[in-house]
Design an enzyme around this catalytic site. Sequence first.
Site, PDB file in Angstrom:
ATOM      1  N   LYS A 275       0.849  -1.181   0.000  1.00  7.46           N
ATOM      2  CA  LYS A 275       0.000   0.000   0.000  1.00  7.46           C
ATOM      3  C   LYS A 275       0.895   1.245   0.000  1.00  7.46           C
ATOM      4  O   LYS A 275       1.807   1.361   0.808  1.00  7.46           O
ATOM      5  CB  LYS A 275      -0.908  -0.013   1.236  1.00  7.46           C
ATOM      6  CG  LYS A 275      -2.077   0.938   1.162  1.00  7.46           C
ATOM      7  CD  LYS A 275      -3.089   0.680   2.278  1.00  7.46           C
ATOM      8  CE  LYS A 275      -4.292   1.588   2.153  1.00  7.46           C
ATOM      9  NZ  LYS A 275      -5.318   1.330   3.187  1.00  7.46           N
ATOM     10  N   GLU A 359     -20.158  -4.431   9.308  1.00 10.41           N
ATOM     11  CA  GLU A 359     -21.032  -3.540  10.068  1.00 10.41           C
ATOM     12  C   GLU A 359     -22.172  -4.277  10.761  1.00 10.41           C
ATOM     13  O   GLU A 359     -22.540  -3.957  11.896  1.00 10.41           O
ATOM     14  CB  GLU A 359     -21.606  -2.460   9.142  1.00 10.41           C
ATOM     15  CG  GLU A 359     -20.576  -1.465   8.629  1.00 10.41           C
ATOM     16  CD  GLU A 359     -19.799  -1.944   7.420  1.00 10.41           C
ATOM     17  OE1 GLU A 359     -18.900  -1.214   6.964  1.00 10.41           O
ATOM     18  OE2 GLU A 359     -20.091  -3.064   6.914  1.00 10.41           O
ATOM     19  N   ARG A 387     -25.734  -0.563   6.142  1.00  4.38           N
ATOM     20  CA  ARG A 387     -25.555  -1.985   5.858  1.00  4.38           C
ATOM     21  C   ARG A 387     -26.003  -2.866   7.024  1.00  4.38           C
ATOM     22  O   ARG A 387     -26.131  -4.071   6.874  1.00  4.38           O
ATOM     23  CB  ARG A 387     -24.075  -2.259   5.548  1.00  4.38           C
ATOM     24  CG  ARG A 387     -23.479  -1.319   4.523  1.00  4.38           C
ATOM     25  CD  ARG A 387     -22.067  -1.690   4.136  1.00  4.38           C
ATOM     26  NE  ARG A 387     -22.072  -2.654   3.046  1.00  4.38           N
ATOM     27  CZ  ARG A 387     -20.979  -3.143   2.488  1.00  4.38           C
ATOM     28  NH1 ARG A 387     -19.798  -2.791   2.930  1.00  4.38           N
ATOM     29  NH2 ARG A 387     -21.061  -4.007   1.501  1.00  4.38           N
TER      30      ARG A 387
END
Length: 616
Positions: A275, A359, A387
């Site tokens: 990353k 979530e 969600r």
Amino acid sequence: MMEKIKNATLKELELIAEETRREIIDVISKNGGHLASSLGTVELTLALLKVFNPPQDKIIWDVGHQAYPYKILTDRKNDFATIRQKGGISGFPKMTESIYDSFGAGHGGTSISAALGIETALRIRKDDSKVIAIIGDGSMTSGLAFEAMNQISPDKNGFITVLNDNDMFISTSVGSLSSWFSRKLTGKRYNSIRQEIKSVIMKLPPIFRGEYILEIIRKALESSKSLMTPGILFEGLGYQYVGPIDGHNIKELEETFKDVSQTDGPVLVHIHTKKGKGYLPAEENPCDFHGVAPFKKDTGEPKAKSHPSFTGYLSNYLPSLFRRNSELIAITAAMPDGTGLKKLQEQMSARVFDVGMAEGHAVTYAAGLAAGGLKPLVCIYSTFLQRAFDNIIHDVALQNLPVIFLIDRAGVVGEDGPTHHGLFDISYMRMIPNMTVMAPRNEQEMARMIELAITMETPAAIRYPRGSGVGKRFYNRLSPVHYGEGIVLRKSESKTLIISVGNMDIQALDAASILAKEGIFVSIFDLSFIKPLPENLFSFITDNEIDKIITIEDGIKAGGAGSAILEEINERKISAEIKTIAIRDTFPGIGTQEELRHESSITSRQIVDAVRKMEK
């Protein structure tokens, strides 16, 4: 560009990779955006475009944080400088933006489900195009990804999933899956074993290096690899597993994709990337450069000092709150930095739980904690909390458990656009029985609402916007707000009342100042409580014979706070002309928060116009 990539040599592809990285860094340093994730997928994108043929072959990106190189290298290089700007291109895949975007995504974990649906549609239509889903390791904690993989069947020829494993989620990796993906075998150790075996094979006499012998050794190597890496998990779910391979080695990626494109059945290619690759500040601090404001390219430092935000205030307030209340627990879904929990996590790690991009689990886990006698704070962005709608109803509210929802990024959020605006939380929270819903106008009031919520034995939700408020920053213990009570911010002899929700008081006060210069005076009431509506609001209306009411909120009009007031006014048979100012039946686009409020007609100007019309 597509033709150039198809005909490019390896050396030329490497030069294109360098140019693409420079372009991303140049533009995002000016515009802000999701930098580190996209820097890690440059070689992956080039290899995909070299081997496959979009838009005929369907490439589906998970979330979109990884897709900036894809935008540049398909048909949006000339528009890339406009990314995340009003009138410009989106920071996420968007079907209406380009024929190369086969599916839009701003929330994680969707790519495999969407790709399976597209693959099924293609097969029914007798189309043998390839379908490639890219999913990050962080999204692998999403239940949706596993629900999709559970549907994988051996007949899914041409269906390829690429697992982009960069040892990170949005923040640092968490959970068992993360530990597995990040095993040392996912890189040097396995590659070392492979190279040693290849070296031994090359030393064998030619008679032992025939095709048949090599195939046996290859299969043995692949089998052992599955046991030493996460491959056994994916093979158990129906995939043929390939990897892990270096996600920055274009040659190896290209060869791998060519091989798997000819394989029968579904294939998962596990790549390992870095990353922030190619930009040292992002490599050293990938969390800080996941989503970043405009910065100085040479140092990585922000160009402008940001104003203290609601989230920043929360970050400083929570540690003292937790020290005073031993039963408090904080939960986030892969975003401790974004939700202001990082400092608390560093100081009290045993009381902060990052459950990954899950979530629904975060909410039901909180319900279990509450059932066990603790007071959980669920800290999730408004757009992501959507969600977990069923979990909020079924696991929290139905059982009337004291879970506190700290709903960050409520309202229009700015440049991330439609997938990230928090427009619906008022509507979906206020409709749920047993739920208290609050909206602070500033940071201090937010803290006072939290102080109230932790004394309650029922669910509570506190919504607050992205960005800064105007409250004084007291970090010592604050007194709780009074339950179900709003505040009169300005009182006049007028029969006109403006009701503001949350930080829309800024717009209301500005409108009142403009109107006062015209000799028109109004009263202003800060709602504070969306559910239950403040009783003192209706006392104020009747006591002052209010007959004109304007409401303003930073959320969707349908089912919002204005709707709640209309319902109650009707129920109480109060005679008043009412105008609700809220976001209409639409998804606002990209732009700054100020631009989007103007575009959505939720500013002081709309209040002024409404009052003028009522006063005629």
